[in-house]
Scaffold this motif. Structure first.
Motif, PDB file in Angstrom:
ATOM      1  N   LEU A 184      69.580 -14.479-137.438  1.00  0.00           N
ATOM      2  CA  LEU A 184      70.866 -13.928-137.001  1.00  0.00           C
ATOM      3  C   LEU A 184      71.443 -12.980-138.048  1.00  0.00           C
ATOM      4  N   VAL A 208      72.883  -9.550-132.101  1.00  0.00           N
ATOM      5  CA  VAL A 208      73.123 -10.932-132.522  1.00  0.00           C
ATOM      6  C   VAL A 208      73.269 -11.844-131.306  1.00  0.00           C
ATOM      7  N   VAL A 217      78.719 -19.178-128.192  1.00  0.00           N
ATOM      8  CA  VAL A 217      79.017 -17.798-128.577  1.00  0.00           C
ATOM      9  C   VAL A 217      80.458 -17.439-128.235  1.00  0.00           C
ATOM     10  N   ALA A 255      66.838 -19.961-138.086  1.00  0.00           N
ATOM     11  CA  ALA A 255      67.745 -19.379-137.091  1.00  0.00           C
ATOM     12  C   ALA A 255      68.853 -18.581-137.768  1.00  0.00           C
ATOM     13  N   SER A 256      69.422 -19.150-138.840  1.00  0.00           N
ATOM     14  CA  SER A 256      70.484 -18.440-139.559  1.00  0.00           C
ATOM     15  C   SER A 256      69.968 -17.144-140.166  1.00  0.00           C
ATOM     16  N   LEU A 307      69.760 -12.475-129.906  1.00  0.00           N
ATOM     17  CA  LEU A 307      69.024 -13.393-130.780  1.00  0.00           C
ATOM     18  C   LEU A 307      69.512 -14.827-130.609  1.00  0.00           C
ATOM     19  N   TRP A 308      70.828 -14.990-130.561  1.00  0.00           N
ATOM     20  CA  TRP A 308      71.401 -16.327-130.388  1.00  0.00           C
ATOM     21  C   TRP A 308      70.968 -16.925-129.051  1.00  0.00           C
ATOM     22  N   PRO A 357      79.851 -12.072-131.051  1.00  0.00           N
ATOM     23  CA  PRO A 357      78.718 -11.372-130.433  1.00  0.00           C
ATOM     24  C   PRO A 357      78.962 -11.157-128.939  1.00  0.00           C
ATOM     25  N   THR A 414      74.078 -12.804-124.723  1.00  0.00           N
ATOM     26  CA  THR A 414      73.688 -14.166-125.086  1.00  0.00           C
ATOM     27  C   THR A 414      73.233 -14.964-123.876  1.00  0.00           C
TER      28      THR A 414
END
Length: 267
Positions: free
Chosen positions: A35, A223, A115, A31-32, A226-227, A174, A179
């Protein structure tokens, strides 16, 4: 005579199964990496994407973007999607749709809260932010903590992270809309794909609207999406695992198969 004990019996109650910790670490690393890659790949395109949207700008685009942004926020958008899905699942007596509603709400809530904490802490200026407007609201000139070494043409405020400034124009990274809308949509995909696919397309429209309205750069939206997608995948798979598998269609009878072959030969 003592009975042999299973490996699971030798662990204390509540202890993690062997390999669980490694799987969690692996998923966090993946996951990191996603991102970071999303940010690094889109960051160089921020200003060019901004200028491209300015060149093709039209009042109709602005009006459409405003609608996407309004309905794409956590409230009313994500909450409304969950309520409609859950109500439809109740009326249809469909547990899968009700589970999709719960997954959607949980994903949007967790992704949105996390977020928000990030964008309040990072303090990246939004595209419309200027040094004069920031100084007017803060009563002082903002100080960049992590400079990106660039300033968008048309503004005098250097791009970077300013820390927890506490005002709206420094909450760009972000994107919260990207999100929550993406999390809400992606959570539905594994459970009810025929509903999840249109919701995902609508979430893409929300992402576009945030750039069209000059609220975010491309990297903010990428970002954020994606998160949100990571949270959506997590809750979608979690709720899917609690459901019985969908029944497979019954095999065709020999007479039906014979009729189908005859029909094919006559064509």
């Amino acid at each position: 005579m003592n009975e042999p004990r299973s490996p699971a019996a030798g662990r204390e109650d509540g202890a993690a199964a062997p390999g669980t910790e490694h799987r969690v670490r692996g998923r966090l690393l993946v996951a990191s990496a996603l991102l970071i890659a999303g940010f690094l790949l889109t960051f160089p395109l921020d200003f060019s994407a901004y200028q491209a949207l300015e060149r093709i700008d039209h009042p109709l685009f602005q009006q459409a973007a405003q609608q996407f942004s309004f309905w794409g926020d956590y409230f009313p958008g994500s909450v409304l999607v969950s309520v409609i899905l859950f109500t439809g699942g109740l009326l249809a007596r469909n547990r899968r749709i009700r589970s999709a509603a719960l997954a959607s709400l949980l994903a949007a809530t967790c992704a949105g809260l996390s977020v928000d904490a990030c964008r309040f802490s990072f303090g990246r200026p939004r595209p419309y932010a200027t040094a004069a407007a920031a100084a007017l609201q803060l009563g002082r000139a903002p100080e960049v903590k992590v400079s990106f070494g660039r300033t968008r043409p048309g503004t005098d405020l250097p791009d970077g992270f300013y820390g927890p400034v506490g005002i709206h124009m420094f909450q760009g990274f972000p994107s919260g809309h990207a999100t929550s809308s993406t999390a809400s949509a992606v959570a539905v995909l594994p459970l009810v794909p025929e509903i999840g696919i249109p919701l995902t397309l609508l979430a893409a429209g929300v992402c576009w609207s945030r750039m069209e309205l000059r609220q975010h750069y491309l990297s903010d939206v990428a970002v954020g999406a994606l998160w949100g997608a990571l949270w959506g995948i997590g809750f979608g798979r979690l709720l899917l695992g609690r459901l019985p598998p969908r029944p497979k269609p019954a095999p065709a009878s020999p007479r039906h198969a014979w009729l189908e072959r005859k029909r094919g030969q006559s064509r």
